[in-house]
Structures are given as structure tokens and as C-alpha cells.
Design a protein around this motif. Structure first.
Motif: not given
Length: 205
Positions: A79, A83, A90, A93, A96-98, A114, A118, A130, A202, A204
Motif C-alpha cells: 500500500m 500511495y 491515504p 481516498v 477502498i475496494e478491499c 488499513l 491511516w 471500505i 484504492a 487491494s
């Protein structure tokens, strides 16, 4: 399927529930994802509709992680690379698609990563959404990353912060209340930030 069953990684209910208290394992799905990637200048020259721009990528292997218990250190390394390459913080954003698959241990480790990333971010005016596409059709394994990217692109395109299916409340190891993160049960509009630049997401994988 036999291997996942032997590892006790499959949901006994057959319902994928990332980050949720009801999550009891993953549901294996199938799929394929296709995207056309071009340099932005070439796409604009050719008159293509540009749906999203990839600003940064990060890649790492776990040093001490296991199949069902990944290493937070490895996730953070990936991550931070992404970035840094994007020249983003961070906190820039909104979505966040985890990777979250619905396995309680794996989801808790990803959430902890995460939260750590953060930790030094200043307070925000709004939450960070998320979620995981695996709540809709399970873990598509080798196609899961493509599914996550396509979901994020569609969210950007339509200006919608998407919900995560089968989520009512978070599992015991995930304290959303003490973080800027939320998991939506219903979609929300995603307006373009007036001064902070474009919508940013973002993924992951």
C-alpha cells in the motif's frame, strides 16, 4: 474446493460476508475480467472514453504470512508503494475496494493494515468507504483483482459509493467506530470533491 474445505476456509452457510460478524469463511466464485489499458495521452489522442486513471501500483510478498493469515507488514509495504507512486496521502481516498474474503482472520488483518496506514492521517470531513465485491459473487480467485478494479471504476464512473452485501455489523475484531472507515449497507452518492481534486479510489487485490 477440497483444499479450502480442509483448511476450514469455506463458509458453512455458503454466504460471503466480508468484514461482517456473520462472516464464517469464503465462498468460491468464478469469473474473468477484461480491461483495455492505454497510456492516457494515447487514449485522449484516439478519442477514447477514459473511465479511470491508474496513478500508482504497489506489490509485495509476505515475509511471514500464511495462506489464510496474511502478513500485515507485507500489505502495508504494498500500500505504501502505491500511495508513494501516486503521490497521494491515504486521506485523499474516499473508497477502498478491499481484498476481504469473509474469513474472520484475514479480514481482521486487512482492517488492521488499513488502520495502521491511516494512523497519522489528519481528521476528515467525511468517512472512507471500505467494502469488497466478494460479498456479491464470492472469491473469484485469479479474477478477484480484476473484479475489484472494475467495481471501483464503475463507482467512479457513476458517482456512487457502493454497498457491501450481507453486512449488518462488523465482526468483533473490527472496530469501525474508532476509525474513519465505514461499510455501507446501501449505496450513497459520491459527488466530485470541489477543492480536493477528482474522485479517488484504492483497490487491494
Amino acid at each position: 474446493q477440497v483444499g479450502f474445505n480442509a483448511l476450514r476456509a469455506l463458509s458453512g452457510r455458503g454466504v460471503p460476508a466480508p468484514f461482517a460478524a456473520a462472516g464464517d469463511g469464503q465462498v468460491v466464485g468464478e469469473g474473468a475480467g477484461i480491461m483495455c489499458l492505454k497510456r492516457r495521452a494515447d487514449a485522449q489522442r484516439d478519442g477514447d472514453e477514459v473511465l479511470a486513471v491508474i496513478r500508482g501500483l504497489g506489490l509485495s510478498n509476505d515475509r511471514d504470512g500464511k495462506l489464510l493469515a496474511p502478513s500485515s507488514e507485507g500489505q502495508l509495504r504494498a500500500m505504501r508503494q502505491a500511495y508513494a507512486q501516486a503521490d497521494w496521502r491515504p486521506g485523499m481516498v474516499d473508497l477502498i475496494e478491499c481484498h476481504a474474503t469473509g474469513t474472520p482472520l484475514g479480514d481482521a488483518i486487512e482492517f488492521a493494515s488499513l488502520r495502521s496506514l491511516w494512523a497519522q492521517e489528519p481528521p476528515r470531513s467525511g468517512p472512507v468507504v471500505i467494502g469488497s465485491s466478494k460479498s456479491n459473487f464470492g472469491h473469484a480467485l485469479t479474477a478477484a483483482g480484476a473484479a475489484g478494479v472494475i467495481k471501483a471504476i464503475q463507482a467512479l464512473r457513476h458517482g456512487v459509493l457502493p454497498p457491501t452485501a450481507n453486512f449488518v455489523r462488523s465482526q468483533a475484531g473490527i472496530d469501525l467506530a474508532s476509525t474513519p472507515f465505514v461499510v455501507l449497507s446501501e449505496e450513497r452518492p459520491w459527488p466530485v470533491p470541489s477543492a480536493a481534486g477528482p474522485r479517488r479510489a484504492a483497490v487491494s487485490a
